[in-house]
Enzyme design. Sequence first.
Site, PDB file in Angstrom:
ATOM      1  N   CYS A  48       1.028  -0.774  -0.146  1.00 45.00           N
ATOM      2  CA  CYS A  48       0.583   0.193   0.033  1.00 45.00           C
ATOM      3  C   CYS A  48       0.644   1.224   0.014  1.00 45.00           C
ATOM      4  O   CYS A  48       1.949   1.138   0.598  1.00 45.00           O
ATOM      5  CB  CYS A  48      -0.747   0.285   1.411  1.00 45.00           C
ATOM      6  SG  CYS A  48      -2.088   1.791   1.093  1.00 45.00           S
ATOM      7  N   SER A  50       0.318   4.201   1.570  1.00 45.58           N
ATOM      8  CA  SER A  50       0.392   4.836   3.144  1.00 45.58           C
ATOM      9  C   SER A  50       2.032   3.765   3.637  1.00 45.58           C
ATOM     10  O   SER A  50       2.718   4.883   4.518  1.00 45.58           O
ATOM     11  CB  SER A  50      -0.620   3.771   3.539  1.00 45.58           C
ATOM     12  OG  SER A  50      -2.107   4.483   3.584  1.00 45.58           O
ATOM     13  N   HIS A  53       5.082   6.466   2.022  1.00 51.55           N
ATOM     14  CA  HIS A  53       5.047   7.207   3.242  1.00 51.55           C
ATOM     15  C   HIS A  53       5.898   7.865   3.829  1.00 51.55           C
ATOM     16  O   HIS A  53       6.472   8.534   3.690  1.00 51.55           O
ATOM     17  CB  HIS A  53       3.152   8.019   3.197  1.00 51.55           C
ATOM     18  CG  HIS A  53       2.393   8.270   1.714  1.00 51.55           C
ATOM     19  ND1 HIS A  53       2.679   8.898   1.036  1.00 51.55           N
ATOM     20  CD2 HIS A  53       0.821   7.853   2.408  1.00 51.55           C
ATOM     21  CE1 HIS A  53       1.734   8.882   0.772  1.00 51.55           C
ATOM     22  NE2 HIS A  53       0.916   8.640   0.949  1.00 51.55           N
ATOM     23  N   HIS A  69       0.916  -2.484   6.749  1.00 49.53           N
ATOM     24  CA  HIS A  69      -0.488  -2.173   7.719  1.00 49.53           C
ATOM     25  C   HIS A  69      -1.599  -2.702   7.022  1.00 49.53           C
ATOM     26  O   HIS A  69      -2.443  -2.801   7.531  1.00 49.53           O
ATOM     27  CB  HIS A  69      -0.620  -0.702   7.843  1.00 49.53           C
ATOM     28  CG  HIS A  69      -1.347  -0.106   6.838  1.00 49.53           C
ATOM     29  ND1 HIS A  69      -0.069   0.267   6.006  1.00 49.53           N
ATOM     30  CD2 HIS A  69      -2.524  -0.078   6.243  1.00 49.53           C
ATOM     31  CE1 HIS A  69      -1.056   0.644   4.526  1.00 49.53           C
ATOM     32  NE2 HIS A  69      -2.019   0.725   5.092  1.00 49.53           N
ATOM     33  N   CYS A 177      -7.560  -2.878   4.445  1.00 51.31           N
ATOM     34  CA  CYS A 177      -7.141  -2.050   4.805  1.00 51.31           C
ATOM     35  C   CYS A 177      -7.814  -1.589   3.130  1.00 51.31           C
ATOM     36  O   CYS A 177      -9.130  -0.678   3.154  1.00 51.31           O
ATOM     37  CB  CYS A 177      -5.775  -1.648   4.203  1.00 51.31           C
ATOM     38  SG  CYS A 177      -5.734   0.001   4.148  1.00 51.31           S
TER      39      CYS A 177
END
Length: 393
Positions: A48, A50, A53, A69, A177
């Site tokens: 992902c 995220s 980042h 995550h 997610c």
Amino acid sequence: MASCEGGGVVTKCAVVSTVRGPIQVERLRLQPPRAREVLVRMQAAGVCHSDWHLVTGSTKHPLPAALGHEGAGIVESVGEGVTSVKVGDAIALSWAPYCGSCFHCIRGSHFLCSTYDGPIWEGRMMDNTTRLSRNDGTPVCQFCALGCFSEFIVVPEQSCVVLPKTVPAAIRALIGCAVTTGVGAAINTAGVTPGSTVAVIGGGGVGLSVVMGAVLSGAAKVIMIDREPSKEAIARSVGATHFVQFTSHNTSDDNDELVQQVKQLTDGGEGVDFAFEAVGSPTLQHLCVSIARKGGVAVLVGLAAMGTSFPLSGATLTRHHKVVRGCYYGGVTPARDFVRVAELFLCGKLQLQKLVTRTYTLDEINQAYEDMLAGKLARGVILFDEPPNKSKL
């Protein structure tokens, strides 16, 4: 599973140590679970944006940190006081555990729980300590108190949701997610209505899940907008009725042209009833607001880099009676909604298997992120128990 001195195990794990540094697969020491914690043998973890980042520094987070995550696994052991899961359970992991009693939880917004917000974004367990460390004793944080790119992890009990073992591990991971965020954005946050017109910007795992949520809600027209022409086939396969390609998201001129393209596909050229941005680009967030019709709803689902913004005209919002909403984790209650999504998958109403473009081993994690950044994936998945499939499952 190799044990280490003083209890616990040694686990292979993907770690980022410095901003813009490499993702490295290391062997770390993992302490046993403490009170209300669970040791999980990981089976699958989704790739992902995220997590990326943290690599770029767009999300500020203590380093070194174990990434991942979006994951699923099997419960290996439990700490004192654990009652909601038992050894052998198949679980999906939630990156937003909740207490059930804070200001937000008692109002039904479990995804905004303030009790665990601090430890989670520091990469620590609920007691503000870490479970992973290097051989020299250096603590390693766990992104969202998870760190799913690891053979074994210790997580809060509140992050574990039991799902049927008939749901494949890769699908359980995505429910943790991308799927829940996207489907929840359409159903919970926006409240897409039967017969409505929807546009979704971004054909990754979250955006495609928004499409499926809109279709499930009875939307009559669903427009997918993405820069990669290869995304058209998968978007249509999960229910998109139209596809619009953009070539850049850096200039307002490109956006003006896109706005007109999208509006031409709607009744009277007015724009869509519900617009979703699932990338996290400020320019595309502005586009999202622009393609919503007067009286329409724009939902910002993608996680933008901290400190970014886009111009938003208060006069236009007022005169056009538009609603702009943020969407965090699809507005879900994981213990309830993970199960609902799994049931919809098992009965064939959510074709979640179509989201998995390619699977990888943990050692291939840098290749997985390279593919993600190149726009080649709907969702890539790291598998721990099975040989990877180099193409679509």
